[in-house]
Design a protein around this motif. Structure first.
Motif, PDB file in Angstrom:
ATOM      1  N   THR A   6      11.827  -3.324   6.687  1.00 53.10           N
ATOM      2  CA  THR A   6      11.382  -4.149   5.564  1.00 53.10           C
ATOM      3  C   THR A   6       9.885  -3.981   5.345  1.00 53.10           C
ATOM      4  OG1 THR A   6      13.126  -5.772   5.964  1.00 53.10           O
ATOM      5  CG2 THR A   6      11.244  -6.509   4.672  1.00 53.10           C
ATOM      6  N   VAL A   7       9.117  -4.042   6.428  1.00 52.11           N
ATOM      7  CA  VAL A   7       7.666  -3.899   6.324  1.00 52.11           C
ATOM      8  C   VAL A   7       7.303  -2.496   5.837  1.00 52.11           C
ATOM      9  CG1 VAL A   7       5.502  -3.875   7.640  1.00 52.11           C
ATOM     10  CG2 VAL A   7       7.196  -5.669   8.054  1.00 52.11           C
ATOM     11  N   GLN A   8       7.962  -1.471   6.374  1.00 50.01           N
ATOM     12  CA  GLN A   8       7.672  -0.104   5.942  1.00 50.01           C
ATOM     13  C   GLN A   8       7.985   0.076   4.457  1.00 50.01           C
ATOM     14  OE1 GLN A   8      10.085   1.939   8.867  1.00 50.01           O
ATOM     15  NE2 GLN A   8       8.288   2.444  10.119  1.00 50.01           N
ATOM     16  N   SER A   9       9.095  -0.479   4.016  1.00 52.48           N
ATOM     17  CA  SER A   9       9.464  -0.396   2.610  1.00 52.48           C
ATOM     18  C   SER A   9       8.454  -1.119   1.732  1.00 52.48           C
ATOM     19  CB  SER A   9      10.866  -0.976   2.417  1.00 52.48           C
ATOM     20  OG  SER A   9      11.207  -1.003   1.067  1.00 52.48           O
ATOM     21  N   LEU A  10       8.040  -2.292   2.171  1.00 53.96           N
ATOM     22  CA  LEU A  10       7.036  -3.055   1.423  1.00 53.96           C
ATOM     23  C   LEU A  10       5.742  -2.262   1.308  1.00 53.96           C
ATOM     24  CD1 LEU A  10       5.785  -5.620   0.151  1.00 53.96           C
ATOM     25  CD2 LEU A  10       5.262  -6.364   2.473  1.00 53.96           C
ATOM     26  N   LEU A  11       5.256  -1.740   2.442  1.00 52.52           N
ATOM     27  CA  LEU A  11       3.987  -0.999   2.440  1.00 52.52           C
ATOM     28  C   LEU A  11       4.070   0.243   1.552  1.00 52.52           C
ATOM     29  CD1 LEU A  11       2.960  -1.290   6.195  1.00 52.52           C
ATOM     30  CD2 LEU A  11       1.976  -2.500   4.233  1.00 52.52           C
ATOM     31  N   ALA A  12       5.208   0.887   1.541  1.00 54.80           N
ATOM     32  CA  ALA A  12       5.366   2.080   0.707  1.00 54.80           C
ATOM     33  C   ALA A  12       5.281   1.741  -0.776  1.00 54.80           C
ATOM     34  CB  ALA A  12       6.703   2.755   1.015  1.00 54.80           C
ATOM     35  N   GLY A  13       5.653   0.516  -1.139  1.00 59.27           N
ATOM     36  CA  GLY A  13       5.647   0.127  -2.544  1.00 59.27           C
ATOM     37  C   GLY A  13       4.363  -0.520  -3.020  1.00 59.27           C
ATOM     38  N   LEU A  14       3.452  -0.827  -2.101  1.00 57.42           N
ATOM     39  CA  LEU A  14       2.190  -1.459  -2.482  1.00 57.42           C
ATOM     40  C   LEU A  14       1.124  -0.406  -2.749  1.00 57.42           C
ATOM     41  CD1 LEU A  14       2.044  -4.458   0.032  1.00 57.42           C
ATOM     42  CD2 LEU A  14       2.477  -4.550  -2.426  1.00 57.42           C
ATOM     43  N   PRO A  15       0.154  -0.724  -3.604  1.00 54.17           N
ATOM     44  CA  PRO A  15      -0.917   0.244  -3.866  1.00 54.17           C
ATOM     45  C   PRO A  15      -1.798   0.437  -2.627  1.00 54.17           C
ATOM     46  CG  PRO A  15      -1.398  -1.856  -4.925  1.00 54.17           C
ATOM     47  CD  PRO A  15      -0.007  -1.963  -4.367  1.00 54.17           C
ATOM     48  N   ASP A  16      -2.469   1.574  -2.554  1.00 52.23           N
ATOM     49  CA  ASP A  16      -3.305   1.882  -1.395  1.00 52.23           C
ATOM     50  C   ASP A  16      -4.453   0.901  -1.216  1.00 52.23           C
ATOM     51  OD1 ASP A  16      -1.735   4.040  -0.740  1.00 52.23           O
ATOM     52  OD2 ASP A  16      -2.985   5.483  -1.840  1.00 52.23           O
ATOM     53  N   ASP A  17      -4.904   0.287  -2.297  1.00 48.21           N
ATOM     54  CA  ASP A  17      -6.054  -0.611  -2.205  1.00 48.21           C
ATOM     55  C   ASP A  17      -5.667  -2.082  -2.052  1.00 48.21           C
ATOM     56  OD1 ASP A  17      -5.026  -0.933  -4.732  1.00 48.21           O
ATOM     57  OD2 ASP A  17      -6.974  -0.922  -5.745  1.00 48.21           O
ATOM     58  N   CYS A  18      -4.429  -2.364  -1.655  1.00 46.72           N
ATOM     59  CA  CYS A  18      -4.015  -3.758  -1.506  1.00 46.72           C
ATOM     60  C   CYS A  18      -4.717  -4.386  -0.298  1.00 46.72           C
ATOM     61  CB  CYS A  18      -2.501  -3.884  -1.384  1.00 46.72           C
ATOM     62  SG  CYS A  18      -1.827  -3.229   0.135  1.00 46.72           S
ATOM     63  N   SER A  19      -4.866  -5.688  -0.344  1.00 49.65           N
ATOM     64  CA  SER A  19      -5.539  -6.398   0.747  1.00 49.65           C
ATOM     65  C   SER A  19      -4.512  -6.903   1.760  1.00 49.65           C
ATOM     66  CB  SER A  19      -6.322  -7.586   0.185  1.00 49.65           C
ATOM     67  OG  SER A  19      -5.422  -8.572  -0.299  1.00 49.65           O
ATOM     68  N   LEU A  20      -5.013  -7.352   2.905  1.00 52.53           N
ATOM     69  CA  LEU A  20      -4.126  -7.964   3.898  1.00 52.53           C
ATOM     70  C   LEU A  20      -3.480  -9.224   3.319  1.00 52.53           C
ATOM     71  CD1 LEU A  20      -6.131  -7.548   7.221  1.00 52.53           C
ATOM     72  CD2 LEU A  20      -3.999  -6.430   6.583  1.00 52.53           C
ATOM     73  N   ASP A  21      -4.231  -9.957   2.509  1.00 53.19           N
ATOM     74  CA  ASP A  21      -3.660 -11.146   1.863  1.00 53.19           C
ATOM     75  C   ASP A  21      -2.481 -10.771   0.966  1.00 53.19           C
ATOM     76  OD1 ASP A  21      -5.340 -12.994   3.066  1.00 53.19           O
ATOM     77  OD2 ASP A  21      -6.795 -12.964   1.430  1.00 53.19           O
ATOM     78  N   ASP A  22      -2.609  -9.651   0.237  1.00 57.07           N
ATOM     79  CA  ASP A  22      -1.502  -9.179  -0.606  1.00 57.07           C
ATOM     80  C   ASP A  22      -0.267  -8.886   0.249  1.00 57.07           C
ATOM     81  OD1 ASP A  22      -3.083  -9.244  -2.904  1.00 57.07           O
ATOM     82  OD2 ASP A  22      -3.684  -7.143  -2.703  1.00 57.07           O
ATOM     83  N   ILE A  23      -0.483  -8.208   1.350  1.00 59.19           N
ATOM     84  CA  ILE A  23       0.629  -7.838   2.235  1.00 59.19           C
ATOM     85  C   ILE A  23       1.281  -9.089   2.813  1.00 59.19           C
ATOM     86  CG2 ILE A  23       1.239  -6.676   4.400  1.00 59.19           C
ATOM     87  CD1 ILE A  23      -1.085  -4.694   3.735  1.00 59.19           C
ATOM     88  N   LEU A  24       0.466 -10.022   3.294  1.00 53.22           N
ATOM     89  CA  LEU A  24       1.012 -11.258   3.869  1.00 53.22           C
ATOM     90  C   LEU A  24       1.781 -12.058   2.823  1.00 53.22           C
ATOM     91  CD1 LEU A  24      -1.959 -12.328   6.138  1.00 53.22           C
ATOM     92  CD2 LEU A  24       0.265 -11.450   6.862  1.00 53.22           C
TER      93      LEU A  24
END
Length: 114
Positions: A6-24
């Motif tokens: 799930t985390v790998q899939s999420l990270l693959a879909g987020l832009p490279d410049d996303c913040s830790l807050d965006d990820i959380l």
């Protein structure tokens, strides 16, 4: 899907410049949606009408009693109900597999804003 996938899939879909807050935030949303789906699958449901009435009562009842404040609370309640409806539609879209990644969302929004 396992947590790591799930985390790998999420990270693959987020832009490279996303913040830790965006990820959380995205992880929190995924967790809450999965929890809601599990509750629904287990039959732990509350009818929409019941929730709507409880929310309406919560937002409309208060210490203010003037006509203007009641009208304001009524409008606020309608706005909150609109938001809740959007959340419910989003959860249904996730359940039905009608979602897309960040880059596709950006592309679609750009087309609408141009």
């Amino acid at each position: 899907m396992q947590a790591k996938e799930t985390v790998q899939s999420l990270l693959a879909g987020l832009p490279d410049d996303c913040s830790l807050d965006d990820i959380l935030y995205h992880l929190y949303v995924i967790q809450m949606v999965e929890r809601g789906i599990a509750d629904a699958d287990a039959g732990r449901l509350i009818p929409h009408e019941t929730v709507a009435e409880e929310m309406r009562l919560k937002w409309q009842v208060g210490p203010e009693s003037t006509r203007a404040s009641r009208a304001k609370r009524s409008t606020l309640s309608d706005e909150h109900m609109h938001i809740l409806g959007g959340i419910a539609r989003g959860e249904k879209a996730i359940r039905d597999g009608r979602t897309f990644g960040h880059s596709e969302a950006k592309r679609r929004m750009k087309r609408r804003l141009d």
